[in-house]
Scaffold this active site. Sequence first.
Site, PDB file in Angstrom:
ATOM      1  N   HIS A 185     -16.786  49.574 -66.168  1.00 14.72           N
ATOM      2  CA  HIS A 185     -17.797  48.949 -66.292  1.00 14.72           C
ATOM      3  C   HIS A 185     -18.704  49.407 -67.119  1.00 14.72           C
ATOM      4  CE1 HIS A 185     -17.442  45.688 -63.025  1.00 14.72           C
ATOM      5  NE2 HIS A 185     -16.761  46.658 -62.500  1.00 14.72           N
ATOM      6  N   GLY A 209      -9.788  47.899 -57.124  1.00 12.94           N
ATOM      7  CA  GLY A 209      -8.866  48.306 -56.247  1.00 12.94           C
ATOM      8  C   GLY A 209      -7.565  47.681 -56.665  1.00 12.94           C
ATOM      9  N   GLY A 228     -15.143  40.597 -61.218  1.00 12.52           N
ATOM     10  CA  GLY A 228     -15.171  39.792 -59.789  1.00 12.52           C
ATOM     11  C   GLY A 228     -14.465  40.372 -58.754  1.00 12.52           C
ATOM     12  N   GLU A 261     -21.316  48.049 -68.823  1.00 10.20           N
ATOM     13  CA  GLU A 261     -22.697  47.752 -68.365  1.00 10.20           C
ATOM     14  C   GLU A 261     -23.223  48.663 -67.210  1.00 10.20           C
ATOM     15  OE1 GLU A 261     -20.366  46.425 -66.829  1.00 10.20           O
ATOM     16  OE2 GLU A 261     -20.804  46.032 -64.814  1.00 10.20           O
ATOM     17  N   ASN A 313     -15.374  50.301 -60.383  1.00 10.89           N
ATOM     18  CA  ASN A 313     -15.178  49.561 -59.116  1.00 10.89           C
ATOM     19  C   ASN A 313     -14.023  48.677 -59.289  1.00 10.89           C
ATOM     20  OD1 ASN A 313     -15.313  47.851 -57.072  1.00 10.89           O
ATOM     21  ND2 ASN A 313     -17.131  46.608 -57.809  1.00 10.89           N
ATOM     22  N   GLY A 345     -11.695  40.387 -55.473  1.00 16.15           N
ATOM     23  CA  GLY A 345     -10.165  39.803 -55.038  1.00 16.15           C
ATOM     24  C   GLY A 345      -8.996  40.088 -55.941  1.00 16.15           C
ATOM     25  N   CYS A 397     -12.945  44.658 -66.062  1.00 11.27           N
ATOM     26  CA  CYS A 397     -12.583  44.952 -64.908  1.00 11.27           C
ATOM     27  C   CYS A 397     -11.494  43.709 -64.433  1.00 11.27           C
ATOM     28  CB  CYS A 397     -13.617  45.066 -63.611  1.00 11.27           C
ATOM     29  SG  CYS A 397     -13.158  46.256 -62.729  1.00 11.27           S
ATOM     30  N   LEU A 398     -12.089  42.579 -63.571  1.00 14.23           N
ATOM     31  CA  LEU A 398     -11.316  41.517 -63.317  1.00 14.23           C
ATOM     32  C   LEU A 398     -10.692  40.896 -64.602  1.00 14.23           C
ATOM     33  CD1 LEU A 398      -9.970  39.982 -60.961  1.00 14.23           C
ATOM     34  CD2 LEU A 398     -11.938  38.252 -61.089  1.00 14.23           C
TER      35      LEU A 398
HETATM   36  N1  LIG Z   1     -15.040  45.048 -60.645  1.00 18.67           N
HETATM   37  C1  LIG Z   1     -13.915  44.138 -60.488  1.00 18.67           C
HETATM   38  O1  LIG Z   1     -14.006  43.310 -61.571  1.00 18.67           O
HETATM   39  C2  LIG Z   1     -12.834  44.475 -59.558  1.00 18.67           C
HETATM   40  C3  LIG Z   1     -11.727  43.663 -60.009  1.00 18.67           C
HETATM   41  C4  LIG Z   1     -10.705  43.289 -58.718  1.00 18.67           C
HETATM   42  N2  LIG Z   1     -11.148  42.743 -57.662  1.00 18.67           N
HETATM   43  C5  LIG Z   1     -10.392  44.858 -58.242  1.00 18.67           C
HETATM   44  O2  LIG Z   1     -10.598  45.093 -57.267  1.00 18.67           O
HETATM   45  O3  LIG Z   1      -9.471  45.371 -59.036  1.00 18.67           O
END
Ligand SMILES: NC(=O)CC[C@H](N)C(=O)O
Length: 366
Positions: free
Chosen positions: A344, A302, A230, A346, A300, A232, A258-259
């Site tokens: 990721h 940040g 996700g 997936e 992906n 943020g 990820c998040l």
């Molecule tokens: N792909 C994600 O879940 C990104 C996680 C978080 N928002 C970040 O940018 O690190």
Amino acid sequence: MNYFTKLPAILLLADGTVFYGKAAGKMGTTTGEICFNTGMTGYQEIFTDPSYFGQIMVTTNAHIGNYGIANEEVESGRIQIAGLVCKNYNIAYSRKQADESIQDYFQEQNIVGISDIDTRQLVRHIRDKGAMNAIISSEILDLDELKAKLDLVPSMDGLELSSQVTTTETYTFGSEDAPYRVAVLDLGVKKNILRNFDSRDVYAKVFPAKTTYAEMEKDFAPTGYFISNGPGDPAAMPYAVETVKEILAADKPMFGICLGHQLLALANDIPTQKMFNGHRGLNHPVKNIIINHCEVTSQNHGFGVVPEAVRASDKVEITHVNLNDQSIEGIRVKGKKAFSVQYHPESSPGPHDSRYLFDDFIKLMK
Ligand SMILES: NC(=O)CC[C@H](N)C(=O)O
């Protein structure tokens, strides 16, 4: 927009750098944090990945739109990027299977972009200067006016965005009589994660971001929990950290992507941090240090987990490391059935090297 008329547009970065290009998509103005993705393909999946909500995407592949838009190739119900910056914006497309052009798609969804930008120069600039906010406009061509608008845009650092992309209602995915039941905490989940569950005999129920552990237990009595990707800053999501802590305390099988990985770290007292430049592309080498094996991964993000804190932790162990910068790409919680990865698996788009992690999660639920 007529195919032959290209109207002027401006990209202004927060450090004052200006790029002049041509209007793409809807005429208008948009703001967000600028980032770049080095993937050679999969632009539609990138546009619709909810992890990109609030970000202006620079695509480094020279052609965008050239194979059109296919209704099925989405990772969520809409375009999530705040805007697009590209070199060649191809309104004409080559693929018979495509349903429409990128221009129709962007106009329908009110997405503002800019093309004819030297994306190599721009990416080198961001790479050297780090993540920053930006504004694109094809309606305001006055730099002072653009700067005033850009100054109002909040920093991504500290921003909670999952509640803006999560589902408002629960929904299910897959077959009701599948042997595994997974509760998906939707912080901006990508469709291909649900497709990967479905193809492994999982019946998934997707819950809004702020659903508590007790509510998910009561409603679905799942075999396992999935904490999604996700947008943020994970550090701005105490509600989700609390949910992850409760799932850990109950010792339920849990998988985070990820998040979801960042939240699993936070739930184990490991802080996260904003990266100078994120990882966004389809060819990031990651080593699985448990089986001594390298995977090429789709990434992906940040933000990242603080490596020293992970190494010092007596609660988690490291499973995956990024071979480019040694950042922590995977952890598992000692004595619990919980693990997560920063990348990721997936991979939509991207290589399929890491799909085995979904099988690992199934094994944990057996
Ligand atoms: N792909 C994600 O879940 C990104 C996680 C978080 N928002 C970040 O940018 O690190």
